[in-house]
Design a protein around this motif. Structure first.
Motif, PDB file in Angstrom:
ATOM      1  N   UNK A   1       6.356  -4.167  -6.574  1.00 50.03           N
ATOM      2  CA  UNK A   1       4.952  -4.369  -6.200  1.00 50.03           C
ATOM      3  C   UNK A   1       4.459  -5.744  -6.647  1.00 50.03           C
ATOM      4  N   UNK A   2       4.879  -6.160  -7.846  1.00 48.76           N
ATOM      5  CA  UNK A   2       4.488  -7.476  -8.352  1.00 48.76           C
ATOM      6  C   UNK A   2       5.098  -8.591  -7.493  1.00 48.76           C
ATOM      7  N   UNK A   3       6.343  -8.421  -7.095  1.00 43.97           N
ATOM      8  CA  UNK A   3       7.044  -9.468  -6.354  1.00 43.97           C
ATOM      9  C   UNK A   3       6.563  -9.612  -4.915  1.00 43.97           C
ATOM     10  N   UNK A   4       5.926  -8.580  -4.375  1.00 44.88           N
ATOM     11  CA  UNK A   4       5.430  -8.673  -2.994  1.00 44.88           C
ATOM     12  C   UNK A   4       4.439  -9.824  -2.862  1.00 44.88           C
ATOM     13  N   UNK A   5       3.583 -10.005  -3.869  1.00 48.27           N
ATOM     14  CA  UNK A   5       2.593 -11.084  -3.818  1.00 48.27           C
ATOM     15  C   UNK A   5       2.913 -12.248  -4.747  1.00 48.27           C
ATOM     16  N   UNK A   6       4.059 -12.178  -5.416  1.00 46.51           N
ATOM     17  CA  UNK A   6       4.445 -13.277  -6.292  1.00 46.51           C
ATOM     18  C   UNK A   6       5.002 -14.437  -5.462  1.00 46.51           C
ATOM     19  N   UNK A   7       4.597 -15.680  -5.735  1.00 39.72           N
ATOM     20  CA  UNK A   7       5.126 -16.813  -4.952  1.00 39.72           C
ATOM     21  C   UNK A   7       6.605 -17.082  -5.228  1.00 39.72           C
ATOM     22  N   UNK A   8       7.098 -16.707  -6.413  1.00 45.25           N
ATOM     23  CA  UNK A   8       8.491 -17.000  -6.754  1.00 45.25           C
ATOM     24  C   UNK A   8       9.422 -15.803  -6.549  1.00 45.25           C
ATOM     25  N   UNK A   9       8.895 -14.579  -6.731  1.00 51.20           N
ATOM     26  CA  UNK A   9       9.679 -13.328  -6.641  1.00 51.20           C
ATOM     27  C   UNK A   9      10.871 -13.349  -7.598  1.00 51.20           C
TER      28      UNK A   9
ATOM     29  N   UNK B   1       0.836  -1.206   0.000  1.00 49.17           N
ATOM     30  CA  UNK B   1       0.000   0.000   0.000  1.00 49.17           C
ATOM     31  C   UNK B   1       0.869   1.253   0.000  1.00 49.17           C
ATOM     32  N   UNK B   2       1.929   1.253   0.827  1.00 50.63           N
ATOM     33  CA  UNK B   2       2.813   2.417   0.932  1.00 50.63           C
ATOM     34  C   UNK B   2       3.493   2.735  -0.403  1.00 50.63           C
ATOM     35  N   UNK B   3       4.080   1.712  -1.025  1.00 52.03           N
ATOM     36  CA  UNK B   3       4.812   1.950  -2.269  1.00 52.03           C
ATOM     37  C   UNK B   3       3.888   2.188  -3.453  1.00 52.03           C
ATOM     38  N   UNK B   4       2.716   1.577  -3.431  1.00 49.85           N
ATOM     39  CA  UNK B   4       1.726   1.865  -4.481  1.00 49.85           C
ATOM     40  C   UNK B   4       1.284   3.318  -4.389  1.00 49.85           C
ATOM     41  N   UNK B   5       1.066   3.799  -3.159  1.00 48.99           N
ATOM     42  CA  UNK B   5       0.663   5.193  -2.952  1.00 48.99           C
ATOM     43  C   UNK B   5       1.766   6.154  -3.409  1.00 48.99           C
ATOM     44  N   UNK B   6       3.023   5.867  -3.023  1.00 46.21           N
ATOM     45  CA  UNK B   6       4.135   6.737  -3.413  1.00 46.21           C
ATOM     46  C   UNK B   6       4.333   6.726  -4.926  1.00 46.21           C
ATOM     47  N   UNK B   7       4.151   5.553  -5.536  1.00 47.85           N
ATOM     48  CA  UNK B   7       4.290   5.447  -6.992  1.00 47.85           C
ATOM     49  C   UNK B   7       3.208   6.251  -7.697  1.00 47.85           C
TER      50      UNK B   7
ATOM     51  N   UNK C   1      11.871   0.262 -11.319  1.00 49.86           N
ATOM     52  CA  UNK C   1      12.017  -0.590 -10.118  1.00 49.86           C
ATOM     53  C   UNK C   1      10.709  -0.876  -9.382  1.00 49.86           C
ATOM     54  N   UNK C   2       9.853   0.143  -9.202  1.00 51.85           N
ATOM     55  CA  UNK C   2       8.698  -0.013  -8.312  1.00 51.85           C
ATOM     56  C   UNK C   2       7.659  -1.026  -8.818  1.00 51.85           C
ATOM     57  N   UNK C   3       7.238  -1.016 -10.106  1.00 52.81           N
ATOM     58  CA  UNK C   3       6.265  -2.016 -10.548  1.00 52.81           C
ATOM     59  C   UNK C   3       6.727  -3.456 -10.308  1.00 52.81           C
ATOM     60  N   UNK C   4       8.021  -3.731 -10.557  1.00 51.29           N
ATOM     61  CA  UNK C   4       8.561  -5.072 -10.298  1.00 51.29           C
ATOM     62  C   UNK C   4       8.477  -5.405  -8.822  1.00 51.29           C
TER      63      UNK C   4
END
Length: 314
Positions: free
Chosen positions: A82-90, A29-35, A77-80
């Protein structure tokens, strides 16, 4: 014959800022808001400059390019993350990691060069005001911006090429939220001496060379301003430089702390925090720093808001 370009690592795992499950939602939430603030603030600044004729001057042309560089810089950097936060493999592929490194370095260098030519713009405006339109022509501005792009891509190409020569044998977990130089070099099982040498020589020349140029420009500006008999003129001159100096201090302060130290003394934890500062926080704050401290931008924004209201009620 052994191929020194060979690597057994097909992908890397970006561990992110924190691996604790409870912290994932607040971080997202924090980084999505800042982005979102970063994107909207910089896009609004670019739109305002393009749509306001009296802002079509060298200073604001450079500022719009800085805002565009900030958008690209953060989007690397940020979209990757945000995606990796919920990605099972990162996971990020080996080539994807190198591509991210390339564009990250490129946009950092671009911001570095743009800050330098913005200092030159202020130097000409304050120290040679009568010759300002003659010196900083539209052609020269275009050439300087083009040169910023060319030098940035060459700088990024050099460091990404050297990173591509490293061998990664087993551990592919990067304790970071993007493919940064030092965290990647920490994982390499081959010598990183040349990479470190280039960071501390060519990197220092590029980054600190621009910083030295900025300091020299402002030394001349301060010298001229202090000799000015008009207190009002002195304040106006300093007010146009204040926002730029604030951005310069934050940008070069965090950049120097992260990269211009020996690899052996590099701290992953501190590196992550400082990387957040110069990859997310600084680009987010830049449009607000320039808007709140720049009277021309504030006036243009009020006029744009008035026009928007009138068109809405018609």
């Amino acid at each position: 014959m052994e191929d020194t370009n060979w690597t057994s690592v097909s992908h890397f795992v970006l561990l992110g800022i924190s691996t604790h499950p409870r912290e994932q939602i607040p971080l997202f939430v924090l980084f999505l808001l800042m982005y979102a603030i970063n994107m909207s603030g910089n896009f609004a600044l670019i739109t305002l400059i393009i749509s306001t004729p009296h802002l079509h001057t060298p200073m604001y042309i450079f500022l719009s390019n800085l805002a565009l560089a900030d958008i690209c810089f953060t989007s690397t950097t940020v979209p990757t993350m945000l995606h990796n936060i919920y990605s099972p493999t990162k996971a990020i592929s080996y080539m994807g990691c190198l591509a991210q490194t390339y564009f990250f370095i490129c946009f950092v260098a671009m911001e570095n060069f743009l800050l330098a030519i913005m200092a030159y713009d202020r130097y000409i405006a304050i120290c040679h005001p009568l010759r300002y339109p003659v010196i900083l022509t539209r052609m020269l501005c275009s050439q300087m911006v083009a040169l910023c792009h060319i030098l940035s891509h060459l700088h990024a190409l050099l460091h990404t090429f050297l990173m591509g020569q490293l061998i990664f044998c087993a551990d592919n977990r990067i304790a970071h939220f993007f493919c940064d130089l030092y965290p990647l070099m920490k994982l390499s099982c081959s010598s990183t001496h040349l990479n470190t040498l280039m960071i501390h020589t060519e990197g220092v020349i590029v980054i600190h060379g621009a910083l030295a140029f900025i300091i020299a420009s402002y030394a001349c500006i301060i010298s001229v301003v202090l000799r000015s008999p008009s207190a009002k003129g002195t304040w106006k001159a300093f007010s146009t430089c204040g926002s730029h100096l604030t951005v310069v201090a934050v940008f070069y302060g965090t950049l120097t702390w992260v990269y211009f130290q020996p690899l052996t003394s590099y701290s992953v934890a501190k590196g992550r925090i400082l990387s957040v500062m110069h990859t997310v926080v600084t680009p987010m704050l830049n449009p607000f720093i320039y808007s709140l401290r720049n009277e021309n931008v504030k006036v243009a924004f009020r006029k744009w808001r008035s026009r928007t209201r009138l068109s809405f009620f018609r």
